[in-house]
Design a protein around this motif. Sequence first.
Motif, PDB file in Angstrom:
ATOM      1  N   ARG A   1       2.952   1.569  11.089  1.00  0.00           N
ATOM      2  CA  ARG A   1       1.952   1.844  10.042  1.00  0.00           C
ATOM      3  C   ARG A   1       0.792   0.875  10.144  1.00  0.00           C
ATOM      4  O   ARG A   1       0.981  -0.308  10.336  1.00  0.00           O
ATOM      5  CB  ARG A   1       2.604   1.704   8.668  1.00  0.00           C
ATOM      6  CG  ARG A   1       3.877   2.512   8.461  1.00  0.00           C
ATOM      7  CD  ARG A   1       3.640   3.954   8.144  1.00  0.00           C
ATOM      8  NE  ARG A   1       2.792   4.163   6.993  1.00  0.00           N
ATOM      9  CZ  ARG A   1       3.196   4.109   5.734  1.00  0.00           C
ATOM     10  NH1 ARG A   1       4.455   3.845   5.456  1.00  0.00           N
ATOM     11  NH2 ARG A   1       2.354   4.317   4.762  1.00  0.00           N
ATOM     12  N   VAL A   2      -0.410   1.398   9.978  1.00  0.00           N
ATOM     13  CA  VAL A   2      -1.623   0.577   9.980  1.00  0.00           C
ATOM     14  C   VAL A   2      -2.337   0.760   8.654  1.00  0.00           C
ATOM     15  O   VAL A   2      -2.449   1.864   8.164  1.00  0.00           O
ATOM     16  CB  VAL A   2      -2.554   0.981  11.126  1.00  0.00           C
ATOM     17  CG1 VAL A   2      -3.832   0.169  11.091  1.00  0.00           C
ATOM     18  CG2 VAL A   2      -1.849   0.817  12.449  1.00  0.00           C
TER      19      VAL A   2
ATOM     20  N   TRP B   1       0.804  -1.217   0.000  1.00  0.00           N
ATOM     21  CA  TRP B   1       0.000   0.000   0.000  1.00  0.00           C
ATOM     22  C   TRP B   1       0.839   1.271   0.000  1.00  0.00           C
ATOM     23  O   TRP B   1       0.310   2.358  -0.049  1.00  0.00           O
ATOM     24  CB  TRP B   1      -1.035   0.010   1.117  1.00  0.00           C
ATOM     25  CG  TRP B   1      -0.683  -0.679   2.396  1.00  0.00           C
ATOM     26  CD1 TRP B   1      -0.913  -1.988   2.706  1.00  0.00           C
ATOM     27  CD2 TRP B   1      -0.068  -0.114   3.549  1.00  0.00           C
ATOM     28  NE1 TRP B   1      -0.467  -2.263   3.970  1.00  0.00           N
ATOM     29  CE2 TRP B   1       0.051  -1.129   4.521  1.00  0.00           C
ATOM     30  CE3 TRP B   1       0.401   1.165   3.861  1.00  0.00           C
ATOM     31  CZ2 TRP B   1       0.607  -0.916   5.769  1.00  0.00           C
ATOM     32  CZ3 TRP B   1       0.956   1.365   5.113  1.00  0.00           C
ATOM     33  CH2 TRP B   1       1.051   0.333   6.040  1.00  0.00           C
TER      34      TRP B   1
ATOM     35  N   ASN C   1       2.057  -7.494   2.371  1.00  0.00           N
ATOM     36  CA  ASN C   1       0.713  -6.946   2.279  1.00  0.00           C
ATOM     37  C   ASN C   1       0.063  -7.009   3.658  1.00  0.00           C
ATOM     38  O   ASN C   1      -1.115  -7.298   3.785  1.00  0.00           O
ATOM     39  CB  ASN C   1      -0.117  -7.715   1.248  1.00  0.00           C
ATOM     40  CG  ASN C   1      -1.362  -6.951   0.838  1.00  0.00           C
ATOM     41  OD1 ASN C   1      -1.432  -5.737   0.991  1.00  0.00           O
ATOM     42  ND2 ASN C   1      -2.350  -7.660   0.345  1.00  0.00           N
ATOM     43  N   ASP C   2       0.868  -6.779   4.707  1.00  0.00           N
ATOM     44  CA  ASP C   2       0.379  -6.847   6.074  1.00  0.00           C
ATOM     45  C   ASP C   2      -0.420  -5.601   6.440  1.00  0.00           C
ATOM     46  O   ASP C   2      -0.234  -4.537   5.872  1.00  0.00           O
ATOM     47  CB  ASP C   2       1.544  -7.006   7.054  1.00  0.00           C
ATOM     48  CG  ASP C   2       2.203  -8.372   6.953  1.00  0.00           C
ATOM     49  OD1 ASP C   2       1.650  -9.255   6.265  1.00  0.00           O
ATOM     50  OD2 ASP C   2       3.266  -8.555   7.559  1.00  0.00           O
ATOM     51  N   ARG C   3      -1.280  -5.731   7.454  1.00  0.00           N
ATOM     52  CA  ARG C   3      -2.101  -4.605   7.901  1.00  0.00           C
ATOM     53  C   ARG C   3      -1.383  -3.732   8.912  1.00  0.00           C
ATOM     54  O   ARG C   3      -1.737  -2.583   9.113  1.00  0.00           O
ATOM     55  CB  ARG C   3      -3.401  -5.129   8.500  1.00  0.00           C
ATOM     56  CG  ARG C   3      -4.296  -5.766   7.469  1.00  0.00           C
ATOM     57  CD  ARG C   3      -5.503  -6.413   8.078  1.00  0.00           C
ATOM     58  NE  ARG C   3      -5.990  -5.692   9.232  1.00  0.00           N
ATOM     59  CZ  ARG C   3      -7.210  -5.759   9.688  1.00  0.00           C
ATOM     60  NH1 ARG C   3      -8.077  -6.523   9.098  1.00  0.00           N
ATOM     61  NH2 ARG C   3      -7.581  -5.079  10.755  1.00  0.00           N
ATOM     62  N   LEU C   4      -0.371  -4.269   9.597  1.00  0.00           N
ATOM     63  CA  LEU C   4       0.372  -3.506  10.606  1.00  0.00           C
ATOM     64  C   LEU C   4       1.857  -3.810  10.450  1.00  0.00           C
ATOM     65  O   LEU C   4       2.259  -4.971  10.471  1.00  0.00           O
ATOM     66  CB  LEU C   4      -0.100  -3.897  12.012  1.00  0.00           C
ATOM     67  CG  LEU C   4       0.652  -3.268  13.186  1.00  0.00           C
ATOM     68  CD1 LEU C   4       0.417  -1.762  13.226  1.00  0.00           C
ATOM     69  CD2 LEU C   4       0.210  -3.900  14.500  1.00  0.00           C
TER      70      LEU C   4
END
Length: 109
Positions: A108-109, A27, A85-88
Motif C-alpha cells: 500500500r502507498v 489512512w 502513519n507510514d507512506r508505504l
Amino acid sequence: GWCPLSTAGAQTTQLLVEPPWTLAVLWDRVTLTCQGSGTASVTIWYKDGQCWWQERCDQFIVSESGTYKCDRPSTGLSPPVSVLNDRLVLQVPAWALLEGDKVTLHCRV
C-alpha cells in the motif's frame, strides 16, 4: 486520573482490528475493538505504554499512530496492536497463518 493495571492471571482479552490487516495504518480508518469478559464501562485503554483513556466504550476509530492495548478487569490486558502513519506498508491478514496457507499481501502507498 487513576488507571489500575489488571491482576487477572490469564490473558484472554483480545484487541480486534478492522480492517483486519497487519500492519494497520491510519489512512485505512482503523477501528479497534476490545473483547473480553465484563462490561464495556470498565475498559481501560493504553497508548504507547501509558494509560490513555478510561472510557465507557469498547470500540473506537484510531486518530493517532501508536501502540494500543486494552484492559478488562476480569480477563486482563490484551496483546498490543500498532497503528502506523507510514507512506508505504506491506500488509498481511491479521489472523494467524500456518505454513502452506495461501495468503494475499497488500503493498500500500
